[in-house]
Design an enzyme around this catalytic site. Sequence first.
Site, PDB file in Angstrom:
ATOM      1  N   ASP A   1      68.061  14.913  36.616  1.00 47.57           N
ATOM      2  CA  ASP A   1      68.590  16.227  36.273  1.00 47.57           C
ATOM      3  C   ASP A   1      67.925  17.260  37.174  1.00 47.57           C
ATOM      4  OD1 ASP A   1      66.030  16.341  35.204  1.00 47.57           O
ATOM      5  OD2 ASP A   1      66.645  17.152  33.269  1.00 47.57           O
TER       6      ASP A   1
ATOM      7  N   HIS B   1      68.278  23.950  34.130  1.00 51.12           N
ATOM      8  CA  HIS B   1      69.188  24.115  35.267  1.00 51.12           C
ATOM      9  C   HIS B   1      69.398  25.587  35.598  1.00 51.12           C
ATOM     10  CE1 HIS B   1      71.084  19.856  34.693  1.00 51.12           C
ATOM     11  NE2 HIS B   1      69.800  19.845  34.983  1.00 51.12           N
TER      12      HIS B   1
END
Length: 450
Positions: free
Chosen positions: A341, A286
């Site tokens: 994700d 991320h």
Amino acid sequence: MPSPDRSRTRPEETLAQLRELFLAEGFASFNIGDLAERLRCSRTTLYAVAPSKEQIVVAVVRSFFKTVTERIEARVAASGDPARQLAVYLEAVAAELQPVSAAFLADVAAFGPANEVYQENTRYAAERVRSLVTEGVRAGVLRSVHAPFVGTAVAEVMNSIQRGAVQSATGFDAAQSYRHLADLVLAGLATAPADERAVTGGSLRYEVADGVATIELDRPESSNALDLPTARALGDAAEAAAADPGVRCVLLLGRGRNFCAGGDVTAMHGAADRAGHVLELARTAHRAVLALAGLEVPVVAAVQGAAAGAGLALTLVADVVLAGESATFLTAYAQAGLTPDCGTSWLLPQVVGLRRALTLTLTDRRLTAAEAADWGLVTDVHPDEELAEAARQAAARIAAGPFPALGRTRRLLRDAPARSLADQLSIEAATIAETAASAAAGARLDAFVK
């Protein structure tokens, strides 16, 4: 005398009053009679806490550190950001020591049993610092260092603070000393500026030429799946491109038959702590996604073979996506029994619409390159053998284009969904005015008029 708290038992209230007195004035100069007089209580009341003055002191010191530790840990727990938790811990220690007198610390150092309680707390603090450093390194927000060494070094400084050595040398009281310690540790552990990092390695290649920063995933034997080192290197590369004033465009490539098959499922399956491993991998990936999404220059991606899971997400943060005829696009999460994700649940509906995003995520439908182009996931489709060159040419054209206008245009479009029309109009006005003052805009306006 401290005011009583009727919600406590009498021994608890006495302990709290003693704690307040000792923190303010120390304890070495008091005998039992003095304490009874100061607290306006009987000796029997004091002996209900412990059977001797020495044991009362130990009980008070232990109570103090227990209470302080609970408050510090509550503050750390309230901060879910690994980048802040070490800072929160050390800053909380400083805050808790602010009301503590030098007399109390000196008395603790001089009285063996009380000092042992302090040393127990220091050992705990050293281990806690070690664990917070380890978590920060894993999350990619702290430098990769030897965490036990950092914990031991911090413990030694804490002992010097407690002995008064730091105050003798600097004039800092305990709270000030801990604040300076926090600043020193955090400055030393903070992740290095992106342009100081080595971003090449066994799983990723990074180079800058003619204004184009090329980031190439280099795990062809694993279909360029993201493991922890690759995800970390990808974030480093994106941040290096952001910090380089000479970069005008970023080109994302995947070496071998596939662009990127997503997260490394084999590593997930083999992890002893599967949930912990997946969490660490997601947070590391991320960071890379945020760095790419936040770039002030356009991003071009060239996709051959599979772009799945995190690989699909990388195409979603790209502005121009060129696909080879062999390319396929899928979310792949349902196949592995996982949820999205890398921003897929946020980015995909923006690119293809909610209904199509739900189709891709709930059914694991695999799109061909032609279908992906029809859905808006892909800009252009090229024969596989021509893809790499087409992508390099596209990146070169952007790099040679008007700077900073193209990058600012990217930011305007990327950031628009989070704003109202009125706010967007205001940002557009400020941005076009700022851009008009640039040298590149001046030269192009001159040429346009002529």
